[in-house]
Design a protein around this motif. Sequence first.
Motif, PDB file in Angstrom:
ATOM      1  N   LYS A  43       0.835  -1.205   0.000  1.00  0.00           N
ATOM      2  CA  LYS A  43       0.000   0.000   0.000  1.00  0.00           C
ATOM      3  C   LYS A  43       0.869   1.254   0.000  1.00  0.00           C
ATOM      4  O   LYS A  43       2.055   1.212   0.333  1.00  0.00           O
ATOM      5  N   GLU A  44       0.250   2.374  -0.360  1.00  0.00           N
ATOM      6  CA  GLU A  44       0.971   3.636  -0.336  1.00  0.00           C
ATOM      7  C   GLU A  44       1.108   4.147   1.109  1.00  0.00           C
ATOM      8  O   GLU A  44       0.322   3.791   1.985  1.00  0.00           O
ATOM      9  N   ARG A  45       2.115   4.989   1.299  1.00  0.00           N
ATOM     10  CA  ARG A  45       2.299   5.606   2.599  1.00  0.00           C
ATOM     11  C   ARG A  45       1.140   6.578   2.852  1.00  0.00           C
ATOM     12  O   ARG A  45       0.838   7.412   2.007  1.00  0.00           O
ATOM     13  N   GLU A  46       0.512   6.458   4.024  1.00  0.00           N
ATOM     14  CA  GLU A  46      -0.655   7.274   4.316  1.00  0.00           C
ATOM     15  C   GLU A  46      -0.480   8.094   5.584  1.00  0.00           C
ATOM     16  O   GLU A  46       0.237   7.697   6.513  1.00  0.00           O
ATOM     17  N   PHE A  47      -1.165   9.210   5.616  1.00  0.00           N
ATOM     18  CA  PHE A  47      -1.132  10.122   6.747  1.00  0.00           C
ATOM     19  C   PHE A  47      -1.830   9.505   7.956  1.00  0.00           C
ATOM     20  O   PHE A  47      -2.881   8.862   7.812  1.00  0.00           O
ATOM     21  N   VAL A  48      -1.251   9.741   9.153  1.00  0.00           N
ATOM     22  CA  VAL A  48      -1.856   9.268  10.398  1.00  0.00           C
ATOM     23  C   VAL A  48      -2.244  10.455  11.280  1.00  0.00           C
ATOM     24  O   VAL A  48      -3.391  10.585  11.689  1.00  0.00           O
ATOM     25  N   ALA A  49      -1.269  11.323  11.586  1.00  0.00           N
ATOM     26  CA  ALA A  49      -1.530  12.455  12.472  1.00  0.00           C
ATOM     27  C   ALA A  49      -0.410  13.471  12.327  1.00  0.00           C
ATOM     28  O   ALA A  49       0.706  13.123  11.941  1.00  0.00           O
ATOM     29  N   ALA A  50      -0.731  14.739  12.644  1.00  0.00           N
ATOM     30  CA  ALA A  50       0.269  15.802  12.589  1.00  0.00           C
ATOM     31  C   ALA A  50       0.051  16.770  13.737  1.00  0.00           C
ATOM     32  O   ALA A  50      -1.077  16.921  14.238  1.00  0.00           O
ATOM     33  N   ILE A  51       1.126  17.457  14.129  1.00  0.00           N
ATOM     34  CA  ILE A  51       1.053  18.418  15.228  1.00  0.00           C
ATOM     35  C   ILE A  51       1.943  19.605  14.927  1.00  0.00           C
ATOM     36  O   ILE A  51       3.039  19.449  14.390  1.00  0.00           O
ATOM     37  N   ARG A  52       1.459  20.801  15.250  1.00  0.00           N
ATOM     38  CA  ARG A  52       2.284  21.998  15.127  1.00  0.00           C
ATOM     39  C   ARG A  52       3.298  22.005  16.256  1.00  0.00           C
ATOM     40  O   ARG A  52       2.951  21.765  17.405  1.00  0.00           O
ATOM     41  N   TRP A  53       4.553  22.266  15.902  1.00  0.00           N
ATOM     42  CA  TRP A  53       5.619  22.156  16.890  1.00  0.00           C
ATOM     43  C   TRP A  53       5.508  23.214  17.983  1.00  0.00           C
ATOM     44  O   TRP A  53       5.845  22.953  19.134  1.00  0.00           O
ATOM     45  N   TYR A  60      -5.802  14.531  12.450  1.00  0.00           N
ATOM     46  CA  TYR A  60      -5.803  13.072  12.495  1.00  0.00           C
ATOM     47  C   TYR A  60      -6.479  12.514  11.252  1.00  0.00           C
ATOM     48  O   TYR A  60      -7.407  13.118  10.711  1.00  0.00           O
ATOM     49  N   ALA A  61      -6.030  11.343  10.843  1.00  0.00           N
ATOM     50  CA  ALA A  61      -6.759  10.607   9.818  1.00  0.00           C
ATOM     51  C   ALA A  61      -8.042  10.059  10.441  1.00  0.00           C
ATOM     52  O   ALA A  61      -8.075   9.724  11.636  1.00  0.00           O
ATOM     53  N   ASP A  62      -9.083   9.962   9.637  1.00  0.00           N
ATOM     54  CA  ASP A  62     -10.361   9.466  10.149  1.00  0.00           C
ATOM     55  C   ASP A  62     -10.220   8.074  10.753  1.00  0.00           C
ATOM     56  O   ASP A  62     -10.903   7.735  11.732  1.00  0.00           O
ATOM     57  N   SER A  63      -9.343   7.271  10.192  1.00  0.00           N
ATOM     58  CA  SER A  63      -9.211   5.876  10.624  1.00  0.00           C
ATOM     59  C   SER A  63      -8.626   5.733  12.026  1.00  0.00           C
ATOM     60  O   SER A  63      -8.760   4.671  12.636  1.00  0.00           O
ATOM     61  N   VAL A  64      -7.982   6.778  12.536  1.00  0.00           N
ATOM     62  CA  VAL A  64      -7.346   6.680  13.859  1.00  0.00           C
ATOM     63  C   VAL A  64      -7.921   7.667  14.867  1.00  0.00           C
ATOM     64  O   VAL A  64      -7.593   7.595  16.056  1.00  0.00           O
ATOM     65  N   GLN A  82       0.578   7.956  20.814  1.00  0.00           N
ATOM     66  CA  GLN A  82      -0.045   6.976  21.690  1.00  0.00           C
ATOM     67  C   GLN A  82      -1.139   6.275  20.900  1.00  0.00           C
ATOM     68  O   GLN A  82      -2.081   6.923  20.435  1.00  0.00           O
ATOM     69  N   MET A  83      -0.992   4.978  20.737  1.00  0.00           N
ATOM     70  CA  MET A  83      -1.932   4.200  19.936  1.00  0.00           C
ATOM     71  C   MET A  83      -2.690   3.240  20.846  1.00  0.00           C
ATOM     72  O   MET A  83      -2.081   2.371  21.475  1.00  0.00           O
ATOM     73  N   ASN A  84      -3.988   3.423  20.932  1.00  0.00           N
ATOM     74  CA  ASN A  84      -4.841   2.590  21.767  1.00  0.00           C
ATOM     75  C   ASN A  84      -5.812   1.790  20.903  1.00  0.00           C
ATOM     76  O   ASN A  84      -6.053   2.134  19.746  1.00  0.00           O
ATOM     77  N   SER A  85      -6.368   0.747  21.481  1.00  0.00           N
ATOM     78  CA  SER A  85      -7.340  -0.094  20.782  1.00  0.00           C
ATOM     79  C   SER A  85      -6.825  -0.482  19.398  1.00  0.00           C
ATOM     80  O   SER A  85      -7.529  -0.346  18.390  1.00  0.00           O
ATOM     81  N   LEU A  86      -5.612  -0.971  19.356  1.00  0.00           N
ATOM     82  CA  LEU A  86      -4.996  -1.304  18.079  1.00  0.00           C
ATOM     83  C   LEU A  86      -5.752  -2.427  17.373  1.00  0.00           C
ATOM     84  O   LEU A  86      -6.269  -3.362  18.019  1.00  0.00           O
TER      85      LEU A  86
END
Length: 125
Positions: A43-53, A60-64, A82-86
């Motif tokens: 699969k292609e590399r997909e976005f998960v989450a981002a934060i302003r420094w 966040y991606a909808d999936s997470v 932090q990844m919960n309910s994996l």
Amino acid sequence: QVQLVESGGGLVQAGASLRLSCAASGRTVSIYTMAWFRQAPGKEREFVAAIRWAARNTYYADSVEGRFNISRDNAKNTMYLQMNSLEPEDTAVYYCAAAQIWGPVVKRRDNYNTWGQGTQVTVSS
């Protein structure tokens, strides 16, 4: 230049939690945004989450959304995921990345010019 090193991956069962870390070094004053992406086999590399420094704004991606939490410790130049309910569908190599942009465009991987080497997360059913 900025260097990024991820850690914290591993093998867990469905429903478990993991915390990934991304340590930044080098010219960290140039960091504006940091993010997590992931890439599953085939699969292609997909976005998960981002934060302003310099703030606490996040995307966040909808999936997470609701299961994962992105944070950062500026004093340690470290970002966390932090990844919960994996779920088995979360199995992938997780990469951290840095960029100098903010807004919805943070979800596009081609806007990032600095990447870590990745850390494997495997979730068994």
